[in-house]
Design a protein around this motif. Structure first.
Motif, PDB file in Angstrom:
ATOM      1  N   PRO A  20       0.421  -1.212   0.004  1.00  0.00           N
ATOM      2  CA  PRO A  20      -0.041   0.075  -0.032  1.00  0.00           C
ATOM      3  C   PRO A  20       0.975   1.364   0.243  1.00  0.00           C
ATOM      4  O   PRO A  20       0.360   1.838  -0.409  1.00  0.00           O
ATOM      5  CB  PRO A  20      -0.874  -0.458   1.113  1.00  0.00           C
ATOM      6  N   TYR A  21       1.834   1.021   0.968  1.00  0.00           N
ATOM      7  CA  TYR A  21       3.118   2.260   0.631  1.00  0.00           C
ATOM      8  C   TYR A  21       3.952   2.786  -0.493  1.00  0.00           C
ATOM      9  O   TYR A  21       3.685   3.787  -1.081  1.00  0.00           O
ATOM     10  CB  TYR A  21       4.052   2.042   1.863  1.00  0.00           C
ATOM     11  N   LEU A  25       2.842   5.825  -2.960  1.00  0.00           N
ATOM     12  CA  LEU A  25       4.005   6.648  -3.582  1.00  0.00           C
ATOM     13  C   LEU A  25       3.789   7.356  -5.151  1.00  0.00           C
ATOM     14  O   LEU A  25       3.869   8.319  -5.771  1.00  0.00           O
ATOM     15  CB  LEU A  25       5.636   5.706  -3.755  1.00  0.00           C
ATOM     16  N   GLY A  26       3.198   5.744  -5.636  1.00  0.00           N
ATOM     17  CA  GLY A  26       2.852   6.231  -7.354  1.00  0.00           C
ATOM     18  C   GLY A  26       1.748   7.262  -7.488  1.00  0.00           C
ATOM     19  O   GLY A  26       1.978   7.859  -8.229  1.00  0.00           O
ATOM     20  N   LYS A  27       0.728   7.040  -6.889  1.00  0.00           N
ATOM     21  CA  LYS A  27      -0.361   7.684  -7.137  1.00  0.00           C
ATOM     22  C   LYS A  27       0.277   9.275  -6.457  1.00  0.00           C
ATOM     23  O   LYS A  27      -0.311  10.650  -7.181  1.00  0.00           O
ATOM     24  CB  LYS A  27      -1.263   7.067  -6.010  1.00  0.00           C
ATOM     25  N   LEU A  28       0.690   9.315  -5.510  1.00  0.00           N
ATOM     26  CA  LEU A  28       1.506  11.057  -5.384  1.00  0.00           C
ATOM     27  C   LEU A  28       2.435  11.194  -6.771  1.00  0.00           C
ATOM     28  O   LEU A  28       2.276  12.576  -6.874  1.00  0.00           O
ATOM     29  CB  LEU A  28       2.271  10.848  -4.056  1.00  0.00           C
ATOM     30  N   ALA A  29       2.638  10.786  -7.043  1.00  0.00           N
ATOM     31  CA  ALA A  29       4.269  11.346  -7.837  1.00  0.00           C
ATOM     32  C   ALA A  29       2.516  11.722  -9.615  1.00  0.00           C
ATOM     33  O   ALA A  29       2.976  11.960  -9.944  1.00  0.00           O
ATOM     34  CB  ALA A  29       4.551   9.914  -8.430  1.00  0.00           C
ATOM     35  N   SER A  30       1.692  10.766  -9.550  1.00  0.00           N
ATOM     36  CA  SER A  30       1.166  11.006 -10.076  1.00  0.00           C
ATOM     37  C   SER A  30       0.436  12.518 -11.000  1.00  0.00           C
ATOM     38  O   SER A  30      -0.625  12.471 -11.674  1.00  0.00           O
ATOM     39  CB  SER A  30      -0.241  10.231 -10.997  1.00  0.00           C
ATOM     40  N   GLN A  31      -0.115  12.998  -9.303  1.00  0.00           N
ATOM     41  CA  GLN A  31      -0.067  13.936  -9.527  1.00  0.00           C
ATOM     42  C   GLN A  31       1.117  15.775  -9.096  1.00  0.00           C
ATOM     43  O   GLN A  31       0.093  16.608  -9.662  1.00  0.00           O
ATOM     44  CB  GLN A  31      -0.939  14.542  -7.493  1.00  0.00           C
ATOM     45  N   LEU A 115      12.063   7.606  -5.095  1.00  0.00           N
ATOM     46  CA  LEU A 115      12.117   8.186  -7.008  1.00  0.00           C
ATOM     47  C   LEU A 115      12.194   6.609  -7.610  1.00  0.00           C
ATOM     48  O   LEU A 115      11.252   6.620  -8.656  1.00  0.00           O
ATOM     49  CB  LEU A 115      13.511   9.092  -7.041  1.00  0.00           C
ATOM     50  N   HIS A 116      12.666   5.928  -7.317  1.00  0.00           N
ATOM     51  CA  HIS A 116      12.096   4.716  -8.118  1.00  0.00           C
ATOM     52  C   HIS A 116      11.184   4.538  -8.396  1.00  0.00           C
ATOM     53  O   HIS A 116      10.532   3.872  -8.757  1.00  0.00           O
ATOM     54  CB  HIS A 116      13.202   4.021  -7.839  1.00  0.00           C
ATOM     55  N   ARG A 117      10.388   4.463  -7.166  1.00  0.00           N
ATOM     56  CA  ARG A 117       8.442   3.856  -6.902  1.00  0.00           C
ATOM     57  C   ARG A 117       7.796   5.069  -7.733  1.00  0.00           C
ATOM     58  O   ARG A 117       6.703   5.292  -7.898  1.00  0.00           O
ATOM     59  CB  ARG A 117       8.688   3.602  -5.497  1.00  0.00           C
ATOM     60  N   MET A 118       8.560   6.723  -7.546  1.00  0.00           N
ATOM     61  CA  MET A 118       7.654   7.436  -7.955  1.00  0.00           C
ATOM     62  C   MET A 118       7.960   7.986  -9.839  1.00  0.00           C
ATOM     63  O   MET A 118       6.997   8.165  -9.889  1.00  0.00           O
ATOM     64  CB  MET A 118       7.688   8.682  -6.684  1.00  0.00           C
ATOM     65  N   TYR A 119       8.659   8.064  -9.540  1.00  0.00           N
ATOM     66  CA  TYR A 119       9.367   8.199 -10.979  1.00  0.00           C
ATOM     67  C   TYR A 119      10.188   7.326 -11.588  1.00  0.00           C
ATOM     68  O   TYR A 119      11.200   7.750 -11.597  1.00  0.00           O
ATOM     69  CB  TYR A 119      10.060   9.411 -11.620  1.00  0.00           C
ATOM     70  N   ARG A 241       0.010   7.398   6.217  1.00  0.00           N
ATOM     71  CA  ARG A 241       0.650   7.150   7.861  1.00  0.00           C
ATOM     72  C   ARG A 241       0.004   5.570   7.921  1.00  0.00           C
ATOM     73  O   ARG A 241      -0.963   5.082   7.913  1.00  0.00           O
ATOM     74  CB  ARG A 241       0.228   8.066   9.165  1.00  0.00           C
ATOM     75  N   HIS A 242       1.359   5.005   7.932  1.00  0.00           N
ATOM     76  CA  HIS A 242       1.554   3.767   8.963  1.00  0.00           C
ATOM     77  C   HIS A 242       2.038   2.928   9.503  1.00  0.00           C
ATOM     78  O   HIS A 242       3.457   3.863   9.039  1.00  0.00           O
ATOM     79  CB  HIS A 242       0.524   2.384   7.539  1.00  0.00           C
ATOM     80  N   TYR A 243       2.647   1.914  10.360  1.00  0.00           N
ATOM     81  CA  TYR A 243       3.758   1.598  11.065  1.00  0.00           C
ATOM     82  C   TYR A 243       4.329   0.369  10.411  1.00  0.00           C
ATOM     83  O   TYR A 243       2.874  -1.182  10.215  1.00  0.00           O
ATOM     84  CB  TYR A 243       3.442   2.270  12.268  1.00  0.00           C
ATOM     85  N   ASP A 244       5.491  -0.174  10.100  1.00  0.00           N
ATOM     86  CA  ASP A 244       5.600  -1.369  10.206  1.00  0.00           C
ATOM     87  C   ASP A 244       6.435  -1.891  11.000  1.00  0.00           C
ATOM     88  O   ASP A 244       7.592  -0.864  11.861  1.00  0.00           O
ATOM     89  CB  ASP A 244       6.704  -1.668   8.878  1.00  0.00           C
TER      90      ASP A 244
END
Length: 255
Positions: A20-21, A25-31, A115-119, A241-244
């Motif tokens: 989910p994290y 990141l991917g959805k955030l970068a798409s914006q 950045l690999h997950r974002m772009y 927000r979550h915890y691992d």
């Protein structure tokens, strides 16, 4: 207009695991479509703030051990930008902050895993900057403040770190967070909502469980840098927000 972000980089495995994290990141970068990225990474420490200044493709630094082979096969072939690096240096120096430049260091995992997950196409220039972990929190904030306004030029400032980062206190296999870790982040969010910078600057004395959450400050100071570089009229926004492993915080914020 780009916001300023504090993003948790957590485990290097985020580069290869779909969670989910990483979906976030991917959805955030798409914006966000910045023309360049300036990223302060917890995994590059120096007494003098050091700025990557090159137009070449970065090497990918694997500054970790004991992980699956697939992680070491990833190359994040982003280029630097000497123009943006010079702009950043000038702003910092104009505010009395000493800087130097580096033309050879690659991207460490505090930068490239995110950045690999974002772009993933690595087609946005990246300027990586070190942190000095032992400067007071207020001075970390002022480093960010010197870069305030870069967002209006479509340059995305990222502080890459973790709010609660104590590897000695992780709980292997635990899927629920430890209350003390949640309490520390709750305190941060409470002070952010109240715009209580003075309390935030004194987190070591005032925040609950501060010593457990931040046994060493290198992963926490990017929070203050990102906060300082954000729009002071924009209220901090929790993006994720979550915890691992019981205690490792994945709190992400927009400023």
């Amino acid at each position: 207009m780009m916001p300023s972000l504090f993003l948790a980089h957590g485990s290097p495995m985020l580069a290869v695991e779909d969670t989910p994290y990483t979906e976030f990141l991917g959805k955030l970068a798409s914006q966000l479509a910045p023309k360049a990225i300036v990223i302060f990474t917890a995994h590059w420490e120096s007494e003098t703030l050091t700025i990557s200044s090159s137009d070449d493709i970065y090497d990918t630094i694997y500054d970790f051990g004991g992980f699956p082979d697939e992680l070491y096969a990833i190359k994040y072939n982003a280029r630097g930008s000497s123009i943006v690096a010079s702009m950043v240096a000038q702003r910092l120096q104009a505010n009395g902050i000493q800087v130097k430049t580096d033309t050879v260091r690659g991207l460490d995992h505090g930068s490239w895993t995110l950045l690999h997950r974002m772009y993933p196409e690595a087609n946005i220039p990246v300027v990586q900057i070190s942190v000095h972990p032992y400067l007071p929190a207020e001075q970390q904030y002022k480093i960010g403040e010197a870069l305030r306004g870069l967002g209006s030029e479509d340059i995305l400032v990222i502080g890459s770190g973790v709010t609660v980062h104590n590897l000695r206190m992780i709980r292997w296999g635990q899927t629920t967070p430890e209350p003390w870790a949640v309490q520390f982040d709750d305190w941060l969010l409470e002070k952010l909502a109240a715009n209580d910078l003075e309390s935030l600057f004194q987190y070591e004395k005032l925040a609950p469980n501060a010593r457990a959450a931040v046994p060493r400050p290198e992963h926490f100071v990017p929070f203050f840098i990102a906060l300082g570089s954000g729009d002071p009229q924009h209220h901090a926004k929790v993006l994720h927000r979550h915890y691992d492993l019981g205690t490792l915080s994945y709190l992400c914020l927009e400023f």
